[in-house]
Design a protein around this motif. Structure first.
Motif, PDB file in Angstrom:
ATOM      1  N   UNK A   1       0.830  -1.310   0.082  1.00 20.32           N
ATOM      2  CA  UNK A   1      -0.111   0.026   0.010  1.00 20.32           C
ATOM      3  C   UNK A   1       0.810   1.061   0.071  1.00 20.32           C
ATOM      4  N   UNK A   2       0.283   2.198  -0.846  1.00 25.49           N
ATOM      5  CA  UNK A   2       1.010   3.373  -0.983  1.00 25.49           C
ATOM      6  C   UNK A   2       0.296   4.639  -0.557  1.00 25.49           C
TER       7      UNK A   2
ATOM      8  N   UNK B   1      -1.713   7.944  -0.818  1.00 28.15           N
ATOM      9  CA  UNK B   1      -2.101   8.644  -2.138  1.00 28.15           C
ATOM     10  C   UNK B   1      -1.222   9.726  -2.573  1.00 28.15           C
TER      11      UNK B   1
ATOM     12  N   UNK C   1       0.963   8.853  -5.183  1.00 23.66           N
ATOM     13  CA  UNK C   1       0.172   8.628  -6.448  1.00 23.66           C
ATOM     14  C   UNK C   1       0.051  10.303  -7.157  1.00 23.66           C
TER      15      UNK C   1
ATOM     16  N   UNK D   1       1.513   1.597 -10.844  1.00 23.36           N
ATOM     17  CA  UNK D   1       0.685   1.078  -9.734  1.00 23.36           C
ATOM     18  C   UNK D   1      -0.420   0.238 -10.219  1.00 23.36           C
TER      19      UNK D   1
ATOM     20  N   UNK E   1      -3.549   0.062  -9.854  1.00 21.61           N
ATOM     21  CA  UNK E   1      -4.860   0.619  -9.652  1.00 21.61           C
ATOM     22  C   UNK E   1      -5.800   0.522 -10.532  1.00 21.61           C
TER      23      UNK E   1
ATOM     24  N   UNK F   1      -7.893   7.560 -11.518  1.00 17.09           N
ATOM     25  CA  UNK F   1      -7.187   8.587 -11.769  1.00 17.09           C
ATOM     26  C   UNK F   1      -7.988   9.916 -12.090  1.00 17.09           C
TER      27      UNK F   1
ATOM     28  N   UNK G   1     -10.370  11.192  -9.976  1.00 13.23           N
ATOM     29  CA  UNK G   1     -10.374  12.059  -8.631  1.00 13.23           C
ATOM     30  C   UNK G   1      -8.952  12.843  -8.575  1.00 13.23           C
TER      31      UNK G   1
ATOM     32  N   UNK H   1      -8.660  16.885  -8.207  1.00 13.71           N
ATOM     33  CA  UNK H   1      -8.150  17.255  -7.137  1.00 13.71           C
ATOM     34  C   UNK H   1      -6.972  18.367  -7.407  1.00 13.71           C
TER      35      UNK H   1
END
Lengths: 103, 213
Positions: free
Chosen positions: A4-5, A7, A10, A36, A38, A43, A45, A49
């Protein structure tokens, strides 16, 4: 390897990829997915942001009779990327040291 | 091919009607472009990458709720309608987020408790206002008969009393409107707080895994 990384990293990866080249949603998603594991819906969201925080801006370019929306890094986006890179280097240097010692 | 994409997008749009128009249009445009660029040929291929329109819509709603939860507090600047919309979207987002059932039960119980308390306060005040205004008018009507009789003094007394009651009711009415606005704003703040706690922790920080080389 699965781990787990945060966010935050990311965000950093997305900023770094956009810094290299202006990218559109699909191409960017493929690039992120090569790093990653994912899902494709992760991507949007992130981009939204980053755009809200004015770290990236968008522009539309015509492509085959429709528009493609490209994402471009801003000056504050580059500055933020440097901060994230610094955090990553600090973090990974500590871990490298620890992992190296165990060997 | 384009037909498959169009129907997927249409279905997605139908599941996002709760979002504000500009946000919905933005996300719809994004995924429409995404699907065209990805050159998806079958619906199964789309579902494999993005999930069904319903699943994708849930994710979008949860993300949206998380983003409005983390907005700086706009208390006082937002209208009650906007605050109610915020509360509603956060509730939808919480339900859409992949969080445990016990937590949902706790949140639902909490929300019902808040709503009941809210209604009781509002109904109580509304009853007082209605009693003052309706009662005032009722007495006002009755006194007109008295004014032109021998008991005009009593009539005058009741006339004055009824006018006082009506005015008092009207003053309280505006106060209640203010109070409701205040309570809604407080609720919005509270729901933002819950949204931040629930959505950030359980949604944003997970799921990113380093890929196998």
């Amino acid at each position: 390897m699965q781990m787990q990384i945060q966010s935050r990293f990311l965000d950093g990866a997305v900023l770094a990829l956009i810094k290299e080249n202006d990218l559109y949603g699909y191409a960017l998603t493929q690039e992120v997915k090569s790093i990653f594991a994912i899902s494709d819906s992760t991507v949007y969201p992130v981009l939204k942001r980053l755009r809200k925080e004015k770290l990236v801006v968008t522009y539309d370019e015509p492509f085959q009779g429709r528009n493609r929306r490209y994402y471009q890094i801003t000056a504050s986006g580059s500055a933020e990327l440097q901060v994230i890179e610094q955090e990553w280097w600090t973090f990974s240097a500590k871990l490298n040291k620890l992992m190296g010692e165990r060997k | 091919m384009s037909k498959i994409i169009d129907s997927y997008i249409k279905e997605l749009n139908r599941n996002l009607l709760n979002l504000p128009d500009s946000d919905r249009q933005d996300v719809i445009d994004y995924y429409h472009e995404f699907l065209l660029d990805g050159d998806f040929q079958t619906e199964a291929a789309i579902v494999e990458d993005l999930g069904t329109p319903k699943i994708l819509a849930r994710k979008i709603l949860a993300d949206y709720a998380a983003s409005i939860s983390s907005q700086p507090d706009t208390k006082g600047q937002q209208s009650s309608g906007a605050n109610l919309k915020t509360i509603w979207l956060i509730i939808l987002g919480i339900f859409a987020a992949p969080i445990g059932i016990p937590l949902v039960v706790v949140i639902v119980a909490l929300m019902i408790a808040i709503m009941i308390a809210f209604c009781i306060v509002v109904i109580g005040f509304a009853a007082v206002v209605a009693a003052l205004i309706i009662g005032g008018f009722f007495i006002l009507c009755k006194t007109f008969g008295l004014l032109w009789s021998a008991q005009w003094a009593t009539g005058l007394f009741y006339l004055g009393s009824s006018l006082v009651a009506i005015v008092l009711g009207m003053i309280l009415f505006t106060l209640i409107i203010k109070l409701i606005g205040f309570l809604v704003a407080e609720c919005a703040t509270f729901f933002r707080h819950i949204g931040r706690k629930v959505l950030k922790k359980h949604y944003f920080k997970t799921k990113v895994t380093a890929k196998e080389e």
